[in-house]
Motif scaffolding. Structure first.
Motif, short mmCIF file in Angstrom:
data_model
loop_
_atom_site.label_atom_id
_atom_site.label_comp_id
_atom_site.label_asym_id
_atom_site.label_seq_id
_atom_site.Cartn_x
_atom_site.Cartn_y
_atom_site.Cartn_z
N LEU A 94 10.62 -6.03 -7.81
CA LEU A 94 9.56 -5.40 -8.59
C LEU A 94 9.38 -3.93 -8.20
O LEU A 94 9.13 -3.09 -9.06
N ALA A 95 9.52 -3.62 -6.93
CA ALA A 95 9.39 -2.23 -6.49
C ALA A 95 10.48 -1.35 -7.11
O ALA A 95 10.22 -0.21 -7.49
N LYS A 96 11.69 -1.88 -7.22
CA LYS A 96 12.80 -1.11 -7.78
C LYS A 96 12.58 -0.77 -9.25
O LYS A 96 13.17 0.18 -9.76
N LYS A 97 11.74 -1.52 -9.93
CA LYS A 97 11.48 -1.29 -11.35
C LYS A 97 10.46 -0.18 -11.57
O LYS A 97 10.17 0.18 -12.71
N THR A 98 9.91 0.37 -10.50
CA THR A 98 8.90 1.43 -10.61
C THR A 98 9.51 2.77 -10.19
O THR A 98 10.63 2.83 -9.70
N LYS A 99 8.72 3.81 -10.36
CA LYS A 99 9.11 5.13 -9.88
C LYS A 99 8.29 5.49 -8.63
O LYS A 99 8.18 6.64 -8.26
N LEU A 100 7.76 4.46 -7.99
CA LEU A 100 6.93 4.65 -6.80
C LEU A 100 7.78 4.69 -5.54
O LEU A 100 8.88 4.15 -5.51
N VAL A 101 7.25 5.32 -4.53
CA VAL A 101 7.90 5.31 -3.22
C VAL A 101 7.39 4.08 -2.48
O VAL A 101 6.18 3.92 -2.30
N THR A 102 8.30 3.22 -2.09
CA THR A 102 7.94 2.06 -1.28
C THR A 102 8.87 2.02 -0.08
O THR A 102 10.06 2.33 -0.19
N ALA A 103 8.32 1.67 1.07
CA ALA A 103 9.12 1.65 2.29
C ALA A 103 8.54 0.64 3.27
O ALA A 103 7.36 0.33 3.24
N ILE A 104 9.43 0.16 4.13
CA ILE A 104 9.02 -0.71 5.23
C ILE A 104 9.00 0.15 6.49
O ILE A 104 9.93 0.90 6.76
N PHE A 108 0.79 -5.97 -1.76
CA PHE A 108 1.97 -5.21 -2.17
C PHE A 108 2.11 -5.24 -3.69
O PHE A 108 2.28 -4.20 -4.34
N LEU A 109 2.03 -6.43 -4.28
CA LEU A 109 2.17 -6.57 -5.73
C LEU A 109 1.01 -5.90 -6.47
O LEU A 109 1.20 -5.28 -7.51
N GLU A 110 -0.17 -6.00 -5.91
CA GLU A 110 -1.34 -5.36 -6.52
C GLU A 110 -1.19 -3.84 -6.48
O GLU A 110 -1.54 -3.15 -7.43
N ALA A 111 -0.68 -3.32 -5.37
CA ALA A 111 -0.48 -1.87 -5.26
C ALA A 111 0.55 -1.39 -6.29
O ALA A 111 0.37 -0.34 -6.91
N LEU A 112 1.62 -2.14 -6.47
CA LEU A 112 2.60 -1.78 -7.51
C LEU A 112 1.94 -1.76 -8.88
O LEU A 112 2.15 -0.83 -9.66
N ALA A 113 1.17 -2.78 -9.17
CA ALA A 113 0.50 -2.88 -10.48
C ALA A 113 -0.47 -1.72 -10.70
O ALA A 113 -0.72 -1.33 -11.84
N ASN A 114 -1.00 -1.17 -9.62
CA ASN A 114 -1.94 -0.06 -9.73
C ASN A 114 -1.30 1.30 -9.47
O ASN A 114 -1.99 2.28 -9.21
N GLN A 115 0.04 1.34 -9.49
CA GLN A 115 0.79 2.59 -9.37
C GLN A 115 0.51 3.33 -8.06
O GLN A 115 0.35 4.55 -8.04
N LYS A 116 0.47 2.58 -6.95
CA LYS A 116 0.27 3.17 -5.63
C LYS A 116 1.59 3.18 -4.87
O LYS A 116 2.34 2.21 -4.92
N HIS A 117 1.86 4.25 -4.18
CA HIS A 117 2.98 4.28 -3.25
C HIS A 117 2.63 3.36 -2.09
O HIS A 117 1.45 3.18 -1.77
N ILE A 118 3.65 2.78 -1.44
CA ILE A 118 3.38 1.77 -0.42
C ILE A 118 4.24 1.99 0.82
O ILE A 118 5.45 2.18 0.73
N LEU A 119 3.58 1.91 1.97
CA LEU A 119 4.27 1.77 3.25
C LEU A 119 3.77 0.45 3.81
O LEU A 119 2.58 0.28 4.04
N VAL A 120 4.69 -0.49 3.99
CA VAL A 120 4.31 -1.82 4.49
C VAL A 120 4.92 -2.02 5.87
O VAL A 120 6.05 -1.63 6.13
N GLU A 121 4.12 -2.60 6.74
CA GLU A 121 4.59 -2.87 8.10
C GLU A 121 5.66 -3.95 8.05
O GLU A 121 5.75 -4.74 7.11
N LYS A 122 6.50 -3.98 9.07
CA LYS A 122 7.52 -5.01 9.14
C LYS A 122 6.93 -6.26 9.77
O LYS A 122 5.98 -6.14 10.55
N PRO A 123 7.39 -7.41 9.44
CA PRO A 123 8.36 -7.71 8.39
C PRO A 123 7.69 -7.60 7.02
O PRO A 123 6.48 -7.77 6.89
N LEU A 124 8.50 -7.34 6.02
CA LEU A 124 7.98 -7.20 4.66
C LEU A 124 7.25 -8.45 4.21
O LEU A 124 6.19 -8.37 3.59
#
Length: 151
Positions: free
Chosen positions: A114-124, A85-101
């Motif tokens: 950290l996700a809120k500090k980006t302009k990326l779409v992230t979701a659980i 997850f953190l690596e994807a944020l660092a590489n400017q990738k949008h993320i869909l992560v399975e639950k639980p986060l």
């Protein structure tokens, strides 16, 4: 013409298969790459998808760092979600992560902060939130019929 969203999936177990099924139903979304701890399992899953240009990676970090991947689905075991997850944020990738986060509140807080500090779409992937029972529960909570939400 709109460029398709290119998705890589980390983890090819049941959750990864569900994500792939959902992506295959969406126009403008292409699954381009897979990673699994066991390469043979990723290869078997890739064959079932019937896609000719699907890349299979030996290391999850290589998939995330690939410039030909726009978004990542993280469907690995919960113990192995934070680092990708953190690596994807660092590489400017949008993320869909399975639950639980994550495994605990501290990890989840770090990841969401950290996700809120980006302009990326992230979701659980929490597909039950729209079920009638969950919608009823949410309505009752908001109407304070069964208690209060805690932050």
């Amino acid at each position: 013409m709109v460029t398709p969203l290119r998705v890589g999936i980390l983890g090819t177990g049941r959750a990864g298969q569900c994500h792939a099924t959902a992506y295959s139903r969406l126009q403008g979304v292409n699954i381009t790459s897979l990673w699994n701890r066991t390469r043979a399992k990723a290869e078997k899953f890739a064959a079932s998808l019937n896609q000719t240009n699907l890349k299979i990676y030996d290391h999850w970090r290589d998939l995330i760092q690939d410039e030909q991947v726009d978004a990542v689905s993280i469907t690995t075991d919960p113990i192995f979600r934070r680092k990708p997850f953190l690596e994807a944020l660092a590489n400017q990738k949008h993320i869909l992560v399975e639950k639980p986060l994550s495994l605990n509140f501290c990890e989840a807080h770090e990841m969401s902060t950290l996700a809120k500090k980006t302009k990326l779409v992230t979701a659980i992937s929490f597909n039950w939130r729209y079920s009638p029972a969950c919608q009823s529960l949410l309505r009752d909570l908001h109407q304070q019929q069964i208690g209060q939400l805690l932050n």
